[in-house]
Motif scaffolding. Structure first.
Motif, short mmCIF file in Angstrom:
data_model
loop_
_atom_site.label_atom_id
_atom_site.label_comp_id
_atom_site.label_asym_id
_atom_site.label_seq_id
_atom_site.Cartn_x
_atom_site.Cartn_y
_atom_site.Cartn_z
N MET A 290 59.59 -17.45 -46.09
CA MET A 290 60.92 -17.21 -45.55
C MET A 290 61.51 -15.98 -46.23
N ALA A 291 62.12 -15.12 -45.44
CA ALA A 291 62.69 -13.87 -45.95
C ALA A 291 64.17 -14.03 -46.25
N VAL A 292 64.67 -13.14 -47.11
CA VAL A 292 66.10 -13.03 -47.35
C VAL A 292 66.61 -11.90 -46.49
N ARG A 293 67.64 -12.17 -45.71
CA ARG A 293 68.25 -11.18 -44.83
C ARG A 293 69.75 -11.13 -45.07
N ALA A 294 70.37 -10.03 -44.70
CA ALA A 294 71.83 -9.91 -44.74
C ALA A 294 72.32 -9.90 -43.30
N VAL A 295 73.40 -10.61 -43.07
CA VAL A 295 74.02 -10.64 -41.75
C VAL A 295 75.50 -10.34 -41.94
N ARG A 296 76.03 -9.51 -41.03
CA ARG A 296 77.42 -9.07 -41.13
C ARG A 296 78.27 -9.72 -40.07
N GLY A 297 79.55 -9.78 -40.36
CA GLY A 297 80.53 -10.26 -39.39
C GLY A 297 81.88 -9.64 -39.70
N ALA A 298 82.72 -9.57 -38.70
CA ALA A 298 84.10 -9.10 -38.89
C ALA A 298 84.97 -9.69 -37.81
N THR A 299 86.22 -9.89 -38.15
CA THR A 299 87.20 -10.36 -37.18
C THR A 299 88.54 -9.73 -37.50
N GLN A 300 89.35 -9.57 -36.48
CA GLN A 300 90.70 -9.04 -36.69
C GLN A 300 91.72 -10.13 -36.38
N LEU A 301 92.71 -10.23 -37.23
CA LEU A 301 93.79 -11.19 -37.03
C LEU A 301 94.93 -10.53 -36.28
N GLU A 302 95.64 -11.32 -35.51
CA GLU A 302 96.82 -10.82 -34.82
C GLU A 302 98.00 -10.70 -35.78
N PRO B 179 85.62 -9.13 -27.85
CA PRO B 179 86.94 -8.51 -27.97
C PRO B 179 88.03 -9.47 -27.51
N ASP B 180 89.25 -9.19 -27.91
CA ASP B 180 90.38 -9.96 -27.40
C ASP B 180 90.52 -9.69 -25.92
N GLU B 181 91.00 -10.67 -25.18
CA GLU B 181 91.20 -10.51 -23.75
C GLU B 181 92.15 -9.36 -23.46
N SER B 182 93.16 -9.18 -24.29
CA SER B 182 94.14 -8.12 -24.07
C SER B 182 93.52 -6.73 -24.21
N ALA B 183 92.40 -6.63 -24.94
CA ALA B 183 91.72 -5.33 -25.11
C ALA B 183 91.04 -4.92 -23.82
N ASP B 184 90.75 -5.86 -22.94
CA ASP B 184 90.08 -5.54 -21.68
C ASP B 184 91.07 -5.02 -20.64
N ALA B 185 92.33 -5.29 -20.83
CA ALA B 185 93.34 -4.93 -19.83
C ALA B 185 93.67 -3.46 -19.86
N ALA C 267 85.34 -3.36 -31.96
CA ALA C 267 85.25 -1.90 -31.84
C ALA C 267 84.64 -1.24 -33.08
N LEU C 268 84.42 -2.00 -34.15
CA LEU C 268 83.97 -1.41 -35.41
C LEU C 268 82.51 -0.95 -35.39
N ARG C 269 81.63 -1.69 -34.75
CA ARG C 269 80.21 -1.39 -34.86
C ARG C 269 79.51 -1.33 -33.51
N SER C 270 79.98 -0.48 -32.65
CA SER C 270 79.33 -0.32 -31.35
C SER C 270 77.98 0.38 -31.47
N ASP C 271 77.63 0.87 -32.67
CA ASP C 271 76.36 1.55 -32.89
C ASP C 271 75.19 0.59 -33.10
N LEU C 272 75.46 -0.66 -33.45
CA LEU C 272 74.39 -1.62 -33.72
C LEU C 272 73.80 -2.14 -32.41
N THR C 273 72.51 -2.41 -32.40
CA THR C 273 71.87 -2.88 -31.17
C THR C 273 71.92 -4.39 -31.03
N ARG C 274 71.92 -5.15 -32.13
CA ARG C 274 71.96 -6.61 -32.05
C ARG C 274 73.31 -7.09 -32.57
N VAL C 275 74.30 -6.97 -31.72
CA VAL C 275 75.65 -7.36 -32.08
C VAL C 275 76.19 -8.29 -31.02
#
Length: 131
Positions: A1-13, A125-131, A113-121
């Protein structure tokens, strides 16, 4: 079994304790689901928060999810001019059979919007961001 790093981010209102706990729990749970992880797969987790978030420690949300035996730490995100406000980030070190290229990083709400460069993301987004 390998050790991997996984990232996450969220924005609060807004910087409200219950909202912080909800958004961080959502991020941690989504990282787990997206990568087929259980709490026992986590080696450690580093959380950062922007300086405008002071209502609660992000790690407390993970503790409430059962991360009692996993080393967790919180730190302050760098204050860079023009950076996104009210963001909690995480970097988890996990044991997994997934190849590095198959790890799915999770970016939720405004943080999508932070990491649109990654391929496995998995970005949600918030629904309001789509409007």
């Amino acid at each position: 079994m390998a050790v991997r790093a996984v990232r996450g981010a969220t924005q609060l209102e807004e910087d409200v304790r219950d909202h912080m706990l909800e958004r961080v729990a959502e991020m941690v749970t989504d990282v787990m689901t997206s990568n087929g992880l259980e709490v026992d797969d986590f080696i450690s987790v580093i959380f950062t928060a922007t300086s405008d978030l002071v209502s609660e420690f992000p790690a407390y949300a993970a503790r409430r999810l059962g991360f009692g035996d996993v080393p967790l730490i919180c730190a302050r995100e760098l204050e860079i001019a023009g950076s996104m406000p009210r963001v909690v980030r995480m970097m988890a070190h996990v044991e997994t059979d997934l190849p590095r290229a198959d790890i799915t990083h999770v970016y939720l709400h405004g943080a999508a919007a932070l990491r649109s460069d990654l391929t496995r993301v998995r970005s949600v987004p918030d629904e309001s961001a789509d409007a």
